[in-house]
Write a protein that holds these residues in place. Structure first.
Motif, PDB file in Angstrom:
ATOM      1  N   TYR A   3       0.830  -1.186   0.000  1.00 47.82           N
ATOM      2  CA  TYR A   3       0.000   0.000   0.000  1.00 47.82           C
ATOM      3  C   TYR A   3       0.876   1.252   0.000  1.00 47.82           C
ATOM      4  O   TYR A   3       2.027   1.222   0.442  1.00 47.82           O
ATOM      5  N   GLY A   4       0.313   2.353  -0.493  1.00 44.51           N
ATOM      6  CA  GLY A   4       1.076   3.581  -0.540  1.00 44.51           C
ATOM      7  C   GLY A   4       0.207   4.814  -0.373  1.00 44.51           C
ATOM      8  O   GLY A   4      -1.025   4.752  -0.405  1.00 44.51           O
ATOM      9  N   ILE A   5       0.884   5.952  -0.211  1.00 44.17           N
ATOM     10  CA  ILE A   5       0.245   7.257  -0.072  1.00 44.17           C
ATOM     11  C   ILE A   5       1.087   8.273  -0.846  1.00 44.17           C
ATOM     12  O   ILE A   5       2.306   8.101  -0.964  1.00 44.17           O
ATOM     13  N   CYS A   6       0.440   9.295  -1.367  1.00 40.73           N
ATOM     14  CA  CYS A   6       1.169  10.337  -2.094  1.00 40.73           C
ATOM     15  C   CYS A   6       1.626  11.410  -1.117  1.00 40.73           C
ATOM     16  O   CYS A   6       0.792  12.114  -0.534  1.00 40.73           O
ATOM     17  N   LEU A  28      -3.056  13.204  -6.051  1.00 41.54           N
ATOM     18  CA  LEU A  28      -2.889  14.386  -5.218  1.00 41.54           C
ATOM     19  C   LEU A  28      -2.397  14.008  -3.825  1.00 41.54           C
ATOM     20  O   LEU A  28      -2.534  12.867  -3.373  1.00 41.54           O
ATOM     21  N   TYR A  29      -1.824  14.990  -3.163  1.00 41.19           N
ATOM     22  CA  TYR A  29      -1.305  14.814  -1.807  1.00 41.19           C
ATOM     23  C   TYR A  29      -2.333  14.115  -0.912  1.00 41.19           C
ATOM     24  O   TYR A  29      -3.511  14.460  -0.898  1.00 41.19           O
ATOM     25  N   GLY A  30      -1.859  13.108  -0.191  1.00 43.84           N
ATOM     26  CA  GLY A  30      -2.682  12.427   0.797  1.00 43.84           C
ATOM     27  C   GLY A  30      -3.542  11.314   0.255  1.00 43.84           C
ATOM     28  O   GLY A  30      -4.180  10.587   1.036  1.00 43.84           O
ATOM     29  N   GLU A  31      -3.595  11.137  -1.077  1.00 40.35           N
ATOM     30  CA  GLU A  31      -4.403  10.061  -1.632  1.00 40.35           C
ATOM     31  C   GLU A  31      -3.694   8.728  -1.430  1.00 40.35           C
ATOM     32  O   GLU A  31      -2.466   8.632  -1.574  1.00 40.35           O
ATOM     33  N   ILE A  32      -4.468   7.698  -1.116  1.00 42.26           N
ATOM     34  CA  ILE A  32      -3.898   6.380  -0.833  1.00 42.26           C
ATOM     35  C   ILE A  32      -4.238   5.422  -1.968  1.00 42.26           C
ATOM     36  O   ILE A  32      -5.163   5.652  -2.748  1.00 42.26           O
ATOM     37  N   ALA A  48      -7.563   4.414  -4.155  1.00 41.00           N
ATOM     38  CA  ALA A  48      -8.640   3.971  -3.272  1.00 41.00           C
ATOM     39  C   ALA A  48      -9.955   4.672  -3.585  1.00 41.00           C
ATOM     40  O   ALA A  48     -11.019   4.055  -3.513  1.00 41.00           O
ATOM     41  N   HIS A  49      -9.913   5.956  -3.951  1.00 36.20           N
ATOM     42  CA  HIS A  49     -11.152   6.725  -4.042  1.00 36.20           C
ATOM     43  C   HIS A  49     -11.939   6.476  -5.319  1.00 36.20           C
ATOM     44  O   HIS A  49     -13.167   6.633  -5.332  1.00 36.20           O
ATOM     45  N   ASP A  50     -11.283   6.105  -6.436  1.00 38.97           N
ATOM     46  CA  ASP A  50     -12.033   5.877  -7.678  1.00 38.97           C
ATOM     47  C   ASP A  50     -11.603   4.630  -8.444  1.00 38.97           C
ATOM     48  O   ASP A  50     -12.078   4.386  -9.551  1.00 38.97           O
ATOM     49  N   LYS A  51     -10.684   3.848  -7.841  1.00 40.68           N
ATOM     50  CA  LYS A  51     -10.204   2.583  -8.424  1.00 40.68           C
ATOM     51  C   LYS A  51      -9.447   2.775  -9.744  1.00 40.68           C
ATOM     52  O   LYS A  51      -9.226   1.814 -10.479  1.00 40.68           O
ATOM     53  N   TYR A  52      -9.017   3.991 -10.041  1.00 37.89           N
ATOM     54  CA  TYR A  52      -8.283   4.258 -11.278  1.00 37.89           C
ATOM     55  C   TYR A  52      -6.878   3.680 -11.164  1.00 37.89           C
ATOM     56  O   TYR A  52      -6.268   3.742 -10.093  1.00 37.89           O
ATOM     57  N   GLU A  67      -2.610  -1.564   7.898  1.00 35.75           N
ATOM     58  CA  GLU A  67      -3.469  -0.990   8.941  1.00 35.75           C
ATOM     59  C   GLU A  67      -3.686   0.502   8.702  1.00 35.75           C
ATOM     60  O   GLU A  67      -4.798   1.025   8.883  1.00 35.75           O
ATOM     61  N   ASP A  68      -2.619   1.203   8.290  1.00 34.49           N
ATOM     62  CA  ASP A  68      -2.744   2.642   8.027  1.00 34.49           C
ATOM     63  C   ASP A  68      -3.621   2.898   6.807  1.00 34.49           C
ATOM     64  O   ASP A  68      -4.445   3.825   6.801  1.00 34.49           O
ATOM     65  N   TYR A  69      -3.447   2.080   5.776  1.00 31.19           N
ATOM     66  CA  TYR A  69      -4.271   2.232   4.570  1.00 31.19           C
ATOM     67  C   TYR A  69      -5.751   2.125   4.920  1.00 31.19           C
ATOM     68  O   TYR A  69      -6.563   2.971   4.519  1.00 31.19           O
ATOM     69  N   HIS A  70      -6.110   1.111   5.660  1.00 28.89           N
ATOM     70  CA  HIS A  70      -7.522   0.898   5.983  1.00 28.89           C
ATOM     71  C   HIS A  70      -8.032   1.940   6.984  1.00 28.89           C
ATOM     72  O   HIS A  70      -9.202   2.338   6.922  1.00 28.89           O
TER      73      HIS A  70
END
Length: 250
Positions: A3-6, A28-32, A48-52, A67-70
């Protein structure tokens, strides 16, 4: 699964694992996201937000634990509503972020955000048009999702997101949701109008405004007339897009 975050303002999301590849969207910043195909220098991710899905340079992501991702995914979402703002890092340095950044994730990055954001419980549909006007004259950028460059569906996705409503990334995907309206007169400010090409494929989308106007991305974010035929550009005195359907999303 990884898992990752921007952790940066805007990261390009590309069709292939190369800087020369087509820009298909932006992170964008903070998107996982889920890292679905990691490589040495690039990773294929699913937002995570639009499955793109697309490829991101590994230098522009930060891996996080499952755990952080979820936890982030289940948090109430808050987004930066200033066109340009900043976060403060633990060492006191600053980083610029833009409207739409997922600042509810900033604590997981060790950052502090002091800008403006909305309480979604107070949002009304009319706010969609109000938010749309913030982007007026923004340059068109294929794959763009920010106030310095944006495409038609990135624009509509972002203004809906600022109002607490998640919709798909592409115009053709957005056209699959919502309630179709029979006439322009049935539409309300904030509804979405979709347009097709000669092959009948949905290729364009814009936000309906009052009095038969539309705000959309065509060269730049601009306001034009909307009628039963499509978008009428008063500067060129011609229709530029053929109307397919207007949809009530909320």
């Amino acid at each position: 699964m990884r898992y990752g975050i921007c952790p940066i303002s805007i990261a390009p999301l590309r069709a292939e694992a190369s800087d020369k590849s087509e820009l298909v969207s932006q992170v964008l910043y903070g998107e996982i996201f889920k890292i679905i195909e990691p490589r040495k220098s690039w990773s294929r991710i699913r937002l995570a937000h639009d499955k793109y899905e697309g490829w991101i340079d590994n230098k522009q992501l930060r891996e996080i634990e499952s755990e952080d991702y979820h936890s982030i995914h289940q948090l109430p979402k808050s987004y930066c509503t200033d066109l340009i703002s900043h976060v403060t890092h633990e060492d006191g340095s600053l980083s610029t972020i833009c409207i739409g950044a997922q600042i509810s994730s900033s604590a997981f990055l060790g950052d502090k955000f002091n800008g403006e954001y909305y309480d979604f419980a107070e949002i009304e549909k009319s706010k969609i048009v109000e938010n749309s006007l913030l982007f007026l004259n923004t340059s068109y950028l294929w794959g763009g999702r920010n106030p310095l460059g944006i495409d038609c569906s990135g624009f509509t996705q972002l203004v809906y997101r600022l109002n607490g409503h998640s919709i798909p990334r592409d115009a053709s995907q957005q056209a699959n949701i919502g309630e179709a309206l029979s006439f322009i007169e049935e539409s309300e400010p904030g509804d979405l109008a979709f347009f097709d090409n000669k092959e009948g494929l949905i290729t364009h989308v814009g936000v309906v405004m009052q009095d038969n106007y539309i705000i959309h991305a065509h060269g730049k974010i601009r306001i034009d007339r909307l009628d039963q035929s499509g978008i009428f550009n008063v500067e060129s005195n011609s229709h530029t897009h053929k109307l397919r359907v207007i949809k009530k999303i909320i």
